[in-house]
Design a protein around this motif. Sequence first.
Motif, PDB file in Angstrom:
ATOM      1  N   LYS A 269      -5.935   5.041  -0.843  1.00  0.00           N
ATOM      2  CA  LYS A 269      -7.117   5.628  -0.201  1.00  0.00           C
ATOM      3  C   LYS A 269      -7.280   5.155   1.232  1.00  0.00           C
ATOM      4  CE  LYS A 269     -12.129   6.122  -0.669  1.00  0.00           C
ATOM      5  NZ  LYS A 269     -13.333   5.770  -1.474  1.00  0.00           N
ATOM      6  N   ARG A 270      -7.099   3.872   1.479  1.00  0.00           N
ATOM      7  CA  ARG A 270      -7.273   3.320   2.827  1.00  0.00           C
ATOM      8  C   ARG A 270      -6.223   3.882   3.777  1.00  0.00           C
ATOM      9  NH1 ARG A 270     -10.930   1.820   6.393  1.00  0.00           N
ATOM     10  NH2 ARG A 270     -10.532  -0.164   7.457  1.00  0.00           N
TER      11      ARG A 270
ATOM     12  N   GLU B  59     -17.507  -0.553  10.788  1.00  0.00           N
ATOM     13  CA  GLU B  59     -17.251  -1.117   9.467  1.00  0.00           C
ATOM     14  C   GLU B  59     -18.360  -2.063   9.032  1.00  0.00           C
ATOM     15  OE1 GLU B  59     -13.325  -2.631   8.913  1.00  0.00           O
ATOM     16  OE2 GLU B  59     -12.415  -1.112  10.177  1.00  0.00           O
TER      17      GLU B  59
ATOM     18  N   GLU C 260      -7.138   7.410   4.658  1.00  0.00           N
ATOM     19  CA  GLU C 260      -8.250   7.419   5.610  1.00  0.00           C
ATOM     20  C   GLU C 260      -7.744   7.163   7.024  1.00  0.00           C
ATOM     21  OE1 GLU C 260     -10.990   4.496   4.259  1.00  0.00           O
ATOM     22  OE2 GLU C 260     -11.887   5.789   2.722  1.00  0.00           O
TER      23      GLU C 260
ATOM     24  N   ARG D  74       0.845  -1.186   0.000  1.00  0.00           N
ATOM     25  CA  ARG D  74       0.000   0.000   0.000  1.00  0.00           C
ATOM     26  C   ARG D  74       0.887   1.244   0.000  1.00  0.00           C
ATOM     27  NH1 ARG D  74      -5.447  -0.561   1.070  1.00  0.00           N
ATOM     28  NH2 ARG D  74      -6.148  -2.638   1.712  1.00  0.00           N
TER      29      ARG D  74
END
Length: 223
Positions: free
Chosen positions: A94-95, A183, A98, A89
């Motif tokens: 994006k994760r 979640e 965040e 990553r």
Amino acid sequence: MGSRIEILNEAGFRSDGRRQFELRDLTIDLSKHGEADGSALISHGLTQVLVSVYGPREAKMRSHTFHDRANINVEVVVASFSTGERRKRQRGDKRVLEFAATIKSTFEPVIRTNLYPRSQIDIYVQVLQQDGSTLQTCINAATLALMNAGIPMTDFTLEENDIPHVTVAVMPKTKKVVLVTMETRLHVDRFEEILNLARDAGAILHQEMKEAILARSANISVP
């Protein structure tokens, strides 16, 4: 980077051998890492996170300078070997962004940034291993790293989560909730129950983290 799905067996145990409401084993290492002003290596179960804090120091970019407070900069790096996905990553993922934004918003009301105008506090988070409760471990490690760096804070920030993937960050002195994330869907009738469980777990974590900070302080040599 989310929590894995936990399924209880017929005996009421999770896949890692814990009972339904049993906390993961917690290991805390506050020894110095590199040139950081403060750091914390936390293993929560099989999830391991290293947080390094630098500052307060001069901001690298003028746009990140505020005349009345310090800017909090959070960067998250996830090791490619931290999960079975073997997917690297990048910082622009994006994760990952965040996660960084969530950690920043959690600490903005806690760190006394008004004491350091026109400066920056850098929080670097390295996720070394993931096995659930990743965000929780990141925030707990950041709390200890900030305290280890001598950054004034209004309180501890403790985070705990449980099925069904509800993460709660609480300040133990005031009992104020500074973060809630979900979640999965959760019926409103169960929310209070889950929130109370998270608060109870936070009280246990608070004691262990407080003892780690006191032990670290006692070991610091006075010149």
